[in-house]
Design a protein around this motif. Structure first.
Motif, PDB file in Angstrom:
ATOM      1  N   ARG A  43     -17.765   1.188  -0.781  1.00 37.64           N
ATOM      2  CA  ARG A  43     -18.201   1.990  -1.513  1.00 37.64           C
ATOM      3  C   ARG A  43     -18.271   2.975  -1.196  1.00 37.64           C
ATOM      4  N   PHE A  44     -18.371   3.511   0.397  1.00 40.60           N
ATOM      5  CA  PHE A  44     -18.411   4.500   0.249  1.00 40.60           C
ATOM      6  C   PHE A  44     -16.790   4.700   1.486  1.00 40.60           C
ATOM      7  N   TYR A  45     -16.387   3.922   2.064  1.00 42.36           N
ATOM      8  CA  TYR A  45     -14.697   4.093   1.955  1.00 42.36           C
ATOM      9  C   TYR A  45     -13.991   4.240   0.396  1.00 42.36           C
ATOM     10  N   GLU A  46     -14.685   3.482  -0.791  1.00 41.80           N
ATOM     11  CA  GLU A  46     -14.097   4.202  -2.318  1.00 41.80           C
ATOM     12  C   GLU A  46     -13.944   5.802  -2.870  1.00 41.80           C
ATOM     13  N   ARG A  47     -15.673   6.399  -2.345  1.00 47.51           N
ATOM     14  CA  ARG A  47     -15.911   7.824  -2.715  1.00 47.51           C
ATOM     15  C   ARG A  47     -14.823   8.447  -1.668  1.00 47.51           C
ATOM     16  N   LEU A  48     -14.545   8.133  -0.656  1.00 51.03           N
ATOM     17  CA  LEU A  48     -13.928   8.699   0.531  1.00 51.03           C
ATOM     18  C   LEU A  48     -12.206   8.367  -0.208  1.00 51.03           C
ATOM     19  N   GLY A  49     -11.883   8.060  -1.036  1.00 46.45           N
ATOM     20  CA  GLY A  49     -10.066   7.993  -1.586  1.00 46.45           C
ATOM     21  C   GLY A  49      -9.468   6.558  -0.797  1.00 46.45           C
ATOM     22  N   PHE A  50      -9.749   5.985  -0.557  1.00 43.07           N
ATOM     23  CA  PHE A  50      -9.649   4.373   0.007  1.00 43.07           C
ATOM     24  C   PHE A  50      -9.241   3.866  -1.306  1.00 43.07           C
ATOM     25  N   GLU A  51      -8.578   3.254  -0.882  1.00 42.18           N
ATOM     26  CA  GLU A  51      -8.284   2.009  -1.840  1.00 42.18           C
ATOM     27  C   GLU A  51      -8.142   0.361  -1.492  1.00 42.18           C
ATOM     28  N   ALA A  52      -8.578  -0.241  -2.045  1.00 41.92           N
ATOM     29  CA  ALA A  52      -8.470  -2.181  -1.620  1.00 41.92           C
ATOM     30  C   ALA A  52      -7.505  -1.971  -2.426  1.00 41.92           C
ATOM     31  N   THR A  53      -6.157  -2.459  -1.028  1.00 42.29           N
ATOM     32  CA  THR A  53      -4.883  -2.909  -1.984  1.00 42.29           C
ATOM     33  C   THR A  53      -4.646  -3.744  -1.283  1.00 42.29           C
ATOM     34  N   HIS A  54      -5.069  -4.350  -0.374  1.00 44.99           N
ATOM     35  CA  HIS A  54      -4.370  -5.933   0.800  1.00 44.99           C
ATOM     36  C   HIS A  54      -6.002  -6.513   0.747  1.00 44.99           C
ATOM     37  N   VAL A  55      -5.775  -7.796   0.656  1.00 42.54           N
ATOM     38  CA  VAL A  55      -6.217  -9.248   0.978  1.00 42.54           C
ATOM     39  C   VAL A  55      -6.119  -9.081   2.705  1.00 42.54           C
TER      40      VAL A  55
END
Length: 150
Positions: A132-144
């Protein structure tokens, strides 16, 4: 937070860095703060590699955060250089203070200074708060991601 300094880590910072690496359930299983010998060997390799940046956040005379930034030149994406952020740790006394955001922002800015066009990181699947922290900073979970111990 003007009393905060983000600077390159030194060998003298290793006890504090390793203590932070070990200060959670996953780290407690993987790290050995009582034996710094392997960390000193690894730190020397990192210090001699211009594409490796281990930094610490220091408040007063106390190391309160750390991360490793790796610069990777590449051929894919039209020769894009990328960076990888690893080993982000915040001292338990500083969690929730905004220090993690400052460290990640430093890493993104440094990546830009190093001509990176992509910043990536991994996070253990169990670290949902970190996700959640990384997503809040604009990172996206794009890969496995996949890992194999050897």
């Amino acid at each position: 937070m003007s009393d905060l300094e983000i600077r390159p880590a030194t060998a003298e910072d290793l006890p504090a860095i390793v203590a932070m690496l070990a200060d959670d359930p996953l780290g407690a299983q993987r790290e050995s703060p009582d034996d710094l010998a392997p960390y000193l060997i690894a730190f020397e390799r990192l210090a001699n590699d211009p594409n490796q940046h281990v930094v610490v956040a220091v408040r007063g005379d106390k190391v309160v955060g750390t991360l490793q930034l790796t610069i990777i030149p590449g051929l894919s994406r039209r020769g894009t250089t990328r960076s990888i952020i690893e080993g982000v740790r915040i001292h338990s006394d500083e969690r929730g203070s905004g220090l993690g955001t400052q460290l990640i922002e430093w890493a993104v800015e440094e990546s830009g200074r190093q001509d990176c066009r992509l910043v990536q990181l991994t996070s253990d699947v169990t670290r949902t708060d970190a996700h959640r922290f990384y997503e809040r900073l604009g990172f996206e979970a794009t890969h496995v991601g996949f890992k194999k111990s050897i």
